[in-house]
Design a protein around this motif. Structure first.
Motif, PDB file in Angstrom:
ATOM      1  N   LYS A  54       7.905  52.792   9.732  1.00 19.11           N
ATOM      2  CA  LYS A  54       7.426  52.276   8.446  1.00 19.11           C
ATOM      3  C   LYS A  54       5.907  52.126   8.526  1.00 19.11           C
ATOM      4  O   LYS A  54       5.197  52.387   7.559  1.00 19.11           O
ATOM      5  N   HIS A  55       5.441  51.742   9.721  1.00 18.28           N
ATOM      6  CA  HIS A  55       4.012  51.704   9.974  1.00 18.28           C
ATOM      7  C   HIS A  55       3.807  51.627  11.485  1.00 18.28           C
ATOM      8  O   HIS A  55       4.744  51.364  12.234  1.00 18.28           O
ATOM      9  N   SER A  56       2.573  51.857  11.913  1.00 10.98           N
ATOM     10  CA  SER A  56       2.288  51.738  13.341  1.00 10.98           C
ATOM     11  C   SER A  56       0.848  51.291  13.525  1.00 10.98           C
ATOM     12  O   SER A  56       0.011  51.472  12.639  1.00 10.98           O
ATOM     13  N   ILE A 114       5.852  43.538   8.111  1.00 11.81           N
ATOM     14  CA  ILE A 114       6.185  44.851   7.546  1.00 11.81           C
ATOM     15  C   ILE A 114       7.617  45.248   7.916  1.00 11.81           C
ATOM     16  O   ILE A 114       8.370  45.751   7.087  1.00 11.81           O
ATOM     17  N   ARG A 147      11.793  47.128   2.133  1.00 14.30           N
ATOM     18  CA  ARG A 147      12.840  47.897   2.797  1.00 14.30           C
ATOM     19  C   ARG A 147      12.572  47.797   4.291  1.00 14.30           C
ATOM     20  O   ARG A 147      11.533  48.273   4.760  1.00 14.30           O
ATOM     21  N   ASP A 164      -4.103  40.955   6.735  1.00 17.51           N
ATOM     22  CA  ASP A 164      -4.829  41.666   5.694  1.00 17.51           C
ATOM     23  C   ASP A 164      -4.154  43.008   5.428  1.00 17.51           C
ATOM     24  O   ASP A 164      -4.417  43.988   6.116  1.00 17.51           O
ATOM     25  N   PRO A 216      -3.767  44.907   2.144  1.00 19.98           N
ATOM     26  CA  PRO A 216      -3.926  45.061   0.694  1.00 19.98           C
ATOM     27  C   PRO A 216      -3.014  46.132   0.099  1.00 19.98           C
ATOM     28  O   PRO A 216      -2.729  46.103  -1.102  1.00 19.98           O
ATOM     29  N   GLY A 217      -2.552  47.062   0.918  1.00 21.35           N
ATOM     30  CA  GLY A 217      -1.722  48.154   0.394  1.00 21.35           C
ATOM     31  C   GLY A 217      -0.235  47.893   0.522  1.00 21.35           C
ATOM     32  O   GLY A 217       0.575  48.788   0.288  1.00 21.35           O
ATOM     33  N   TYR A 218       0.144  46.680   0.918  1.00 22.05           N
ATOM     34  CA  TYR A 218       1.565  46.400   1.135  1.00 22.05           C
ATOM     35  C   TYR A 218       2.029  45.282   0.217  1.00 22.05           C
ATOM     36  O   TYR A 218       1.761  44.116   0.461  1.00 22.05           O
ATOM     37  N   ASP A 246      13.252  50.192  -2.540  1.00 23.74           N
ATOM     38  CA  ASP A 246      12.284  51.258  -2.279  1.00 23.74           C
ATOM     39  C   ASP A 246      12.158  52.146  -3.518  1.00 23.74           C
ATOM     40  O   ASP A 246      13.072  52.904  -3.827  1.00 23.74           O
ATOM     41  N   PRO A 247      11.032  52.074  -4.238  1.00 23.97           N
ATOM     42  CA  PRO A 247      10.901  52.876  -5.455  1.00 23.97           C
ATOM     43  C   PRO A 247      11.065  54.368  -5.198  1.00 23.97           C
ATOM     44  O   PRO A 247      11.489  55.112  -6.087  1.00 23.97           O
ATOM     45  N   GLU A 286      -7.360  52.412   2.826  1.00 28.22           N
ATOM     46  CA  GLU A 286      -8.126  51.670   3.824  1.00 28.22           C
ATOM     47  C   GLU A 286      -8.674  52.670   4.827  1.00 28.22           C
ATOM     48  O   GLU A 286      -7.968  53.583   5.250  1.00 28.22           O
ATOM     49  N   ARG A 337      -1.835  60.431   8.503  1.00 26.50           N
ATOM     50  CA  ARG A 337      -0.674  59.883   7.794  1.00 26.50           C
ATOM     51  C   ARG A 337      -0.499  60.564   6.439  1.00 26.50           C
ATOM     52  O   ARG A 337       0.608  60.924   6.047  1.00 26.50           O
ATOM     53  N   LYS A 364       5.229  58.432  -4.856  1.00 24.30           N
ATOM     54  CA  LYS A 364       5.936  57.239  -4.372  1.00 24.30           C
ATOM     55  C   LYS A 364       5.882  57.147  -2.857  1.00 24.30           C
ATOM     56  O   LYS A 364       5.733  56.065  -2.294  1.00 24.30           O
ATOM     57  N   LEU A 391       2.873  54.348   2.178  1.00 25.87           N
ATOM     58  CA  LEU A 391       1.994  54.251   3.346  1.00 25.87           C
ATOM     59  C   LEU A 391       1.225  52.938   3.248  1.00 25.87           C
ATOM     60  O   LEU A 391       0.619  52.642   2.210  1.00 25.87           O
ATOM     61  N   ILE A 392       1.279  52.171   4.315  1.00 21.13           N
ATOM     62  CA  ILE A 392       0.722  50.813   4.270  1.00 21.13           C
ATOM     63  C   ILE A 392      -0.781  50.843   3.994  1.00 21.13           C
ATOM     64  O   ILE A 392      -1.302  49.986   3.290  1.00 21.13           O
ATOM     65  N   ASN A 393      -1.483  51.826   4.521  1.00 17.02           N
ATOM     66  CA  ASN A 393      -2.939  51.873   4.346  1.00 17.02           C
ATOM     67  C   ASN A 393      -3.374  52.498   3.024  1.00 17.02           C
ATOM     68  O   ASN A 393      -4.561  52.579   2.737  1.00 17.02           O
ATOM     69  N   VAL A 394      -2.403  52.962   2.240  1.00 14.97           N
ATOM     70  CA  VAL A 394      -2.746  53.489   0.921  1.00 14.97           C
ATOM     71  C   VAL A 394      -2.647  52.349  -0.081  1.00 14.97           C
ATOM     72  O   VAL A 394      -1.609  51.721  -0.227  1.00 14.97           O
ATOM     73  N   ILE A 395      -3.748  52.083  -0.756  1.00 16.20           N
ATOM     74  CA  ILE A 395      -3.782  50.930  -1.656  1.00 16.20           C
ATOM     75  C   ILE A 395      -3.364  51.330  -3.059  1.00 16.20           C
ATOM     76  O   ILE A 395      -2.668  50.609  -3.744  1.00 16.20           O
TER      77      ILE A 395
END
Lengths: 586, 168
Positions: free
Chosen positions: A129-131, A150, A155, A181, A183-185, A306-307, B11, B19, B63, B68-72
């Motif tokens: 999901k992230h790293s 996260i 999801r 921090d 901002p994208g989550y 999850d959209p 970000e 990614r 979607k 992606l977490i770093n995509v705002i």
């Protein structure tokens, strides 16, 4: 007061403690050594030393899936990290909250092909999901807190944190709670009110509704809300492979599992429906069969956190993004106000489905070779163990029979590798489940092929007093592959013989192997001995138990929708297709 | 299939481009053009991606990008409310006989000569994709020795900014 200064390694242990982690599965090595030192002194975290990192990954998955909590595994750099990859991919497919921590070579050596260096962040990018890659000690608390957030929210899924050795050895002030921090989550959990109304309207108008329930209900802990919804509208329920237990099997509205090996009533209910009330399910190909012929007459309400799942495979007439628990709660409120205790009239639909239920119940025939029937063995394990037990399966025939013939009454009682189909999942997952829920009876129902992929974790179980029960459904072959060879490759059995049966050279002898690992090993060859062996296993709690059930190798999983075909082609036995309506001819 | 311009506010983190690019590859989308750079806000970058894809798959890739977490933020820029520019450097073969013709084309397309050698010119041109393509057509007969170009840069018209809500 000044903040305490900790090494990065100490900060890892302290952060995990503060994040509520109590159990970790792992195996040390060079690049993670600094962290293993303070880990030894932690009184809050139990570390369980596995025999292979894949085992640590699946154990953490089993731990998470049995308890709903985060699972944590830890490994060193290079091969230690790459050995986690299968488990991480598995957790990604099945939305398991998993934190994987790996050691990395010194940040100054990254990119130099250093000893035991592997770009594990790069390798796992498509399956996490992230790293995070951490190269500074002071970043550790915030990264771990972010990783846990996260992994466990929205999801759920696997998050990898790769920590360079010099970050573990470095020192920094330990500041807690750290600033997160991201901002994208921003996972959306609260549904849109208008969509709830639209969904309620479709439900009221439907003549052939089906609650198509997926693993999201289990992950969201929304089973009670689901039960209430089902009772409000009286619609039939189908529970996918990932959702077995999300709705009680004993309830008369439950038609069982849909899909490739689903029950005839469940497959047909979806196929003939006019409204799929899709809850935390993702129209997997193993459920839909050929998509363009799947449930062609149905409108779709699709609820998912999850959209990206909505509209991915099937258009949703009413898309609802949100947490299943919140969505269903709001839907129930709306429907109760609208219906005022009346249920939509779907008597005709039920008459059709009940007729299918009577005519096509799940069943099996005795194997021709005189050996035990695997379905009988698995049924007895389920019946004698009861709904409070946990059942973890490997992948293949035994998995499908376990999904079909064990009756599940509660979520998190059925653990399996649904999306990835990872052979070898059962033993370590059962081990993790038993650590999470030590008071429960935990079975690994495994195949003779699967078992040989990860059985080394029996050593972990014996040494750490994790008394799981393993039932090997031993048909001396890669059974599901063999079934396909029987059906689709003219019974040419290319490379599916495993020679573990009693009429072969028996390599390995599973009873001897069990004994070598300090387990109680039992072999059962006759159906009259099945119950006694299961009971003995249930009574034995001073060590793990392995029962080698010798079963017929020609037993097949039915019903079956052949891969790539329409669900209308479901067969309830070889070359036997259901007659949908009484008197209907093909 | 049709062309779409996606603008991603991201970000500025190590591996971010991998990614994003990996996601396109994994889901079977071909990137036509890609431009990445810093924005007016420190720590945030903007990626402009041009893809050739149908509407429904585009929704899916959007979607997935949002996951992606770093995509705002991900915005599809539609042509009518967007300013788009390509930027190219073109090395054209010239000699005494052809130089003046090439210079005439440069003037007509409002391009600029940025390096001169006895047998070649380096020309810089900026503009919409169609204009740049037309310019290349004109230069081709003289012999294009080298061509480099940025990805398409795109920005919405008017006073609104993609970073506005993000910073609150």
């Amino acid at each position: 007061m000044a903040n305490e200064v900790l090494t990065g390694a100490q900060a890892i242990v302290r952060s995990l403690e503060l994040l509520g982690v109590t159990d970790i599965f792992g195996l040390p090595g060079g690049a993670i050594l600094p962290t293993y030192d303070p880990l030894m002194d932690s009184t809050k975290i139990r570390h369980i030393l596995v025999r292979h990192e894949q085992g640590a990954g699946h154990a953490a998955e089993g731990y998470a899936s049995a308890s709903g909590k985060l699972g944590v595994c830890i490994a060193t750099s290079g091969p230690g990290a790459t050995n986690l990859v299968t488990a991480i991919a598995d957790a990604h497919m099945d939305s398991v909250p998993l934190l994987a921590i790996t050691g990395q070579v010194n940040s100054t050596s990254i990119g130099t092909d250093a000893f035991q260096e592997a770009d594990i962040v790069g390798i796992t990018m498509p399956i996490t999901k992230h790293s995070f890659l951490v190269t500074k000690a002071e970043d550790i608390p915030a990264v771990l807190a972010s990783a846990v957030l996260i992994a466990t929210t929205g999801r759920p899924g696997p998050v990898l944190v790769d920590i360079a050795k010099d970050a573990q050895n470095g020192k920094a002030e330990f500041i807690w709670p750290p600033k997160i921090d991201l901002p994208g989550y921003k996972p959306v959990t609260k549904p849109h009110g208008k969509q709830i109304q639209a969904a309620a309207q479709l439900i009221k108008d439907a003549k052939r509704p089906v609650l198509y329930v997926g693993g999201g209900i289990v992950r969201a802990g929304a089973h009670l809300e689901l039960l209430e919804l089902a009772k409000i509208i009286g619609a039939p329920v189908v529970t996918t492979l990932m959702a077995r237990g999300a709705y009680p099997d004993s309830d008369e509205q439950n038609l069982g599992m849909p899909g490739m090996h689903g029950t005839v009533p469940a497959v047909t209910a979806l196929q003939r429906s006019d409204l799929l009330i899709t809850l935390g399910a993702r129209f997997d190909d193993r459920v839909t069969g050929q998509v363009k012929t799947f449930a062609v007459g149905a409108k779709v309400i699709h609820v998912d956190i999850d959209p990206a799942e909505i509209g991915k495979i099937r258009f949703a007439d009413v898309p609802i993004v949100g947490d299943a628990k919140e969505v269903i709660t709001e839907l129930n409120t709306e429907l109760k106000a609208d219906l005022k205790g009346n249920k939509p009239d779907i008597a005709e639909w039920w008459a059709f489905l009940n007729d299918l239920r009577t005519r096509y119940p799940l069943g099996y025939t005795q194997p021709d070779d005189g050996k035990m029937s695997p379905q009988f063995v698995i049924s007895r394990i389920g019946e004698l163990s009861g709904p409070e037990a946990i059942f973890a399966a490997g992948v293949g025939q035994h998995q499908m029979w376990s999904a079909q013939f064990i009756k599940y009454e509660r979520p998190n009682s059925w653990l399996n590798s649904g999306g990835a189909g990872t052979m070898g999942y059962a033993v370590p997952a059962a081990m993790g489940a038993k650590v999470a829920q030590p008071e429960r009876l935990v079975w690994a129902i495994d195949g003779d092929g699967c078992f040989q992929m990860t059985n080394q974790e029996l050593a972990t179980c014996t040494i750490n007093n994790i008394p799981i029960k393993v039932a090997i459904i031993n048909n001396s072959s890669l059974g599901m592959v063999r079934q396909w060879q029987t059906l689709f490759y003219n019974s040419r059995y290319s490379n599916t013989d495993l020679n573990t049966g009693t009429d072969t050279i028996m390599v390995p002898d599973f009873v001897k192997l069990a004994e070598a690992y300090g387990c109680l090993g039992i072999r059962v060859e006759k159906e009259e001995d099945v119950d006694a062996a299961i009971k003995l296993a249930m009574e034995t709690n001073d060590r793990p138990v392995v029962i080698d059930f010798i079963v017929g190798r020609d037993a097949m999983v039915w019903p079956m929708v052949p891969a790539g075909l329409s669900n209308d082609a479901v067969q309830f036995a070889k070359d036997e297709r259901p007659v949908w309506e009484e008197g209907e001819e093909e | 299939m049709s062309q779409h311009v996606l603008s991603l506010l991201v970000e500025d983190r190590p591996g971010l481009l991998t990614r994003v690019a990996g996601l396109f590859a994994r889901r079977g989308f071909n990137i036509e053009s890609l431009a990445v750079g810093a924005t007016e806000v420190e720590g945030l970058s903007r990626i402009t991606v041009v893809v050739n894809v149908d509407g429904l798959p585009l929704e899916q890739v959007t979607k997935q990008l949002n996951k992606l977490i770093n995509v705002i933020k991900v915005v599809e820029l539609d042509a009518e409310t967007t300013v788009e520019r390509d930027h190219m450097l073109i090395k054209v073969r010239t000699d005494a006989a052809t130089r003046s013709q090439v210079l005439e084309a440069v003037t007509l397309f409002r391009a600029r000569v940025i390096d001169v050698a006895s047998d070649a010119l380096i020309i810089e041109v900026t503009g919409e994709t169609a204009k740049c393509q037309a310019f290349i057509k004109v230069l081709e007969p003289f012999g294009i020795k080298e061509l480099v170009q940025s990805g398409v840069l795109a920005i919405g018209r008017g006073s609104k900014s993609i970073t506005e809500k993000v910073l609150k």
